[in-house]
Motif scaffolding. Structure first.
Motif, PDB file in Angstrom:
ATOM      1  N   UNK A 118      15.497   8.591   5.813  1.00  0.00           N
ATOM      2  CA  UNK A 118      14.740   9.702   5.419  1.00  0.00           C
ATOM      3  C   UNK A 118      13.550   9.078   4.922  1.00  0.00           C
ATOM      4  N   UNK A 119      12.549   9.782   5.306  1.00  0.00           N
ATOM      5  CA  UNK A 119      11.061   9.487   4.822  1.00  0.00           C
ATOM      6  C   UNK A 119      10.640   9.849   3.377  1.00  0.00           C
ATOM      7  N   UNK A 120      10.216   8.912   2.443  1.00  0.00           N
ATOM      8  CA  UNK A 120      10.259   8.969   1.076  1.00  0.00           C
ATOM      9  C   UNK A 120       8.985   9.786   0.845  1.00  0.00           C
ATOM     10  N   UNK A 121       8.931  10.705   0.080  1.00  0.00           N
ATOM     11  CA  UNK A 121       7.808  11.653  -0.335  1.00  0.00           C
ATOM     12  C   UNK A 121       7.393  11.055  -1.492  1.00  0.00           C
ATOM     13  N   UNK A 122       6.365  10.160  -1.257  1.00  0.00           N
ATOM     14  CA  UNK A 122       5.417   9.588  -2.485  1.00  0.00           C
ATOM     15  C   UNK A 122       4.723  10.736  -3.036  1.00  0.00           C
ATOM     16  N   UNK A 123       4.596  10.510  -4.451  1.00  0.00           N
ATOM     17  CA  UNK A 123       3.793  11.388  -5.440  1.00  0.00           C
ATOM     18  C   UNK A 123       2.637  10.769  -6.113  1.00  0.00           C
ATOM     19  N   UNK A 124       2.471   9.536  -5.894  1.00  0.00           N
ATOM     20  CA  UNK A 124       1.405   8.720  -6.585  1.00  0.00           C
ATOM     21  C   UNK A 124       0.970   7.641  -5.912  1.00  0.00           C
ATOM     22  N   UNK A 125      -0.201   6.877  -6.161  1.00  0.00           N
ATOM     23  CA  UNK A 125      -0.553   5.666  -5.786  1.00  0.00           C
ATOM     24  C   UNK A 125      -1.359   4.860  -6.800  1.00  0.00           C
ATOM     25  N   UNK A 126      -0.977   3.610  -6.951  1.00  0.00           N
ATOM     26  CA  UNK A 126      -1.569   2.682  -8.019  1.00  0.00           C
ATOM     27  C   UNK A 126      -2.432   1.782  -6.947  1.00  0.00           C
ATOM     28  N   UNK A 127      -3.950   1.786  -7.283  1.00  0.00           N
ATOM     29  CA  UNK A 127      -4.791   1.166  -6.489  1.00  0.00           C
ATOM     30  C   UNK A 127      -5.504  -0.101  -7.374  1.00  0.00           C
ATOM     31  N   UNK A 128      -5.486  -1.128  -6.679  1.00  0.00           N
ATOM     32  CA  UNK A 128      -6.221  -2.232  -7.168  1.00  0.00           C
ATOM     33  C   UNK A 128      -7.724  -1.808  -7.047  1.00  0.00           C
ATOM     34  N   UNK A 129      -8.624  -2.479  -7.839  1.00  0.00           N
ATOM     35  CA  UNK A 129      -9.947  -2.039  -7.820  1.00  0.00           C
ATOM     36  C   UNK A 129     -10.946  -3.010  -6.902  1.00  0.00           C
ATOM     37  N   UNK A 130     -10.864  -4.040  -7.274  1.00  0.00           N
ATOM     38  CA  UNK A 130     -11.859  -5.376  -6.496  1.00  0.00           C
ATOM     39  C   UNK A 130     -11.190  -5.667  -5.380  1.00  0.00           C
ATOM     40  N   UNK A 131     -11.869  -5.389  -4.294  1.00  0.00           N
ATOM     41  CA  UNK A 131     -11.512  -5.904  -2.986  1.00  0.00           C
ATOM     42  C   UNK A 131     -10.546  -4.783  -2.310  1.00  0.00           C
ATOM     43  N   UNK A 132     -10.125  -3.870  -2.965  1.00  0.00           N
ATOM     44  CA  UNK A 132      -9.414  -2.490  -2.609  1.00  0.00           C
ATOM     45  C   UNK A 132     -10.289  -1.244  -2.282  1.00  0.00           C
ATOM     46  N   UNK A 133     -10.806  -0.652  -3.366  1.00  0.00           N
ATOM     47  CA  UNK A 133     -11.407   0.070  -3.422  1.00  0.00           C
ATOM     48  C   UNK A 133     -12.988   0.026  -3.341  1.00  0.00           C
ATOM     49  N   UNK A 134     -13.408  -1.049  -4.050  1.00  0.00           N
ATOM     50  CA  UNK A 134     -14.857  -1.385  -4.207  1.00  0.00           C
ATOM     51  C   UNK A 134     -15.120  -2.958  -3.647  1.00  0.00           C
ATOM     52  N   UNK A 135     -16.153  -3.318  -3.173  1.00  0.00           N
ATOM     53  CA  UNK A 135     -16.506  -4.510  -3.032  1.00  0.00           C
ATOM     54  C   UNK A 135     -17.425  -4.977  -4.194  1.00  0.00           C
ATOM     55  N   UNK A 136     -16.809  -5.807  -4.740  1.00  0.00           N
ATOM     56  CA  UNK A 136     -17.648  -5.895  -6.188  1.00  0.00           C
ATOM     57  C   UNK A 136     -18.038  -7.546  -6.170  1.00  0.00           C
ATOM     58  N   UNK A 137     -17.622  -8.493  -5.134  1.00  0.00           N
ATOM     59  CA  UNK A 137     -17.810  -9.685  -5.157  1.00  0.00           C
ATOM     60  C   UNK A 137     -18.906 -10.154  -5.610  1.00  0.00           C
ATOM     61  N   UNK A 138     -20.278  -9.661  -5.016  1.00  0.00           N
ATOM     62  CA  UNK A 138     -21.624 -10.201  -5.404  1.00  0.00           C
ATOM     63  C   UNK A 138     -21.969  -9.878  -6.950  1.00  0.00           C
ATOM     64  N   UNK A 139     -21.541  -8.795  -7.504  1.00  0.00           N
ATOM     65  CA  UNK A 139     -21.852  -8.630  -8.902  1.00  0.00           C
ATOM     66  C   UNK A 139     -21.044  -9.657  -9.935  1.00  0.00           C
TER      67      UNK A 139
END
Length: 218
Positions: free
Chosen positions: A1-22
């Motif tokens: 049975x497929x799990x019905x997820x209720x939330x997501x924990x996101x990493x920030x750098x390299x996942x949501x945003x490209x921060x490497x130059x700063x």
């Protein structure tokens, strides 16, 4: 049975945003202040993720690596970074659209990063609409950080959801180790700072190549 997820924990750098130059600019400025050579943004990609003190330690020449020197460089870098965190930093293509759709689906969204908390708050507030995330948490002195699962459990208790109800997604072995340790679904992303093989070897159950693929879970 497929799990019905209720939330997501996101990493920030390299996942949501490209921060490497700063990140590179602030660390290179700090290194220069202490008489050490800097590195290219690409060279920093394999060093980030463990927190700014570890980043400073790894950025020092091997013969200069000490906890004391790393602490001084990290403090300067953190100060420089907090002054200019959004010069080059941008969300990855497709991330704003993904987050908008997840919000419409009433999925609880969390950011958990080892970036110093004040800078994490600035980056998220500067790039995403208010109310997008239920919580944003960066590194705080004396508090557990990734890959310690306690940092996830603490957040999820506040949101009243269990680890099994959550997808933990990130671009590094640190994120995958955290997900496995806390009992969440370990989802890797291929567009970040670590090679795909590194994420696979860490134990990712699945790796996505485009942000929109995350919607398939919902």
């Amino acid at each position: 049975m497929k799990v019905k997820y209720k939330g997501i924990v996101f990493d920030l750098d390299g996942t949501l945003v490209d921060t490497i130059e700063d990140i590179a600019a602030s660390m290179n400025r700090a290194l220069d202040c202490h008489g050490f050579p800097g590195h290219t943004p690409d060279q920093y990609k394999e060093k980030v993720g463990w927190g700014i003190k570890r980043l400073a330690f790894l950025s020092l020449p091997e013969n200069a690596r000490s906890e004391e020197t790393a602490a001084r460089v990290a403090a300067d870098s953190a100060r420089f970074y907090s002054e200019t965190p959004l010069v080059h930093t941008r969300p990855y293509p497709g991330i704003p659209e993904l987050l908008g759709e997840l919000v419409r689906k009433k999925i609880k969204l969390v950011v958990l990063t080892n970036k110093p908390d004040p800078v994490a708050q600035k980056v998220v507030a500067g790039l995403f609409p208010s109310g997008t995330f239920s919580s944003v948490r960066g590194e705080v002195a004396g508090k557990p950080r990734k890959p310690d699962p306690a940092c996830v459990w603490e957040l999820l208790v506040e949101l009243d959801i269990t680890p099994a109800d959550v997808i933990f997604t990130g671009d590094s072995e640190i994120d995958i180790k955290t997900a496995l340790a806390c009992g969440s679904f370990p989802l890797g992303v291929s567009w970040g700072y670590r090679p795909r093989a590194t994420i696979e070897e860490a134990g990712a159950r699945q790796i996505i190549d485009r942000p929109g693929e995350l919607l398939d879970f919902f």
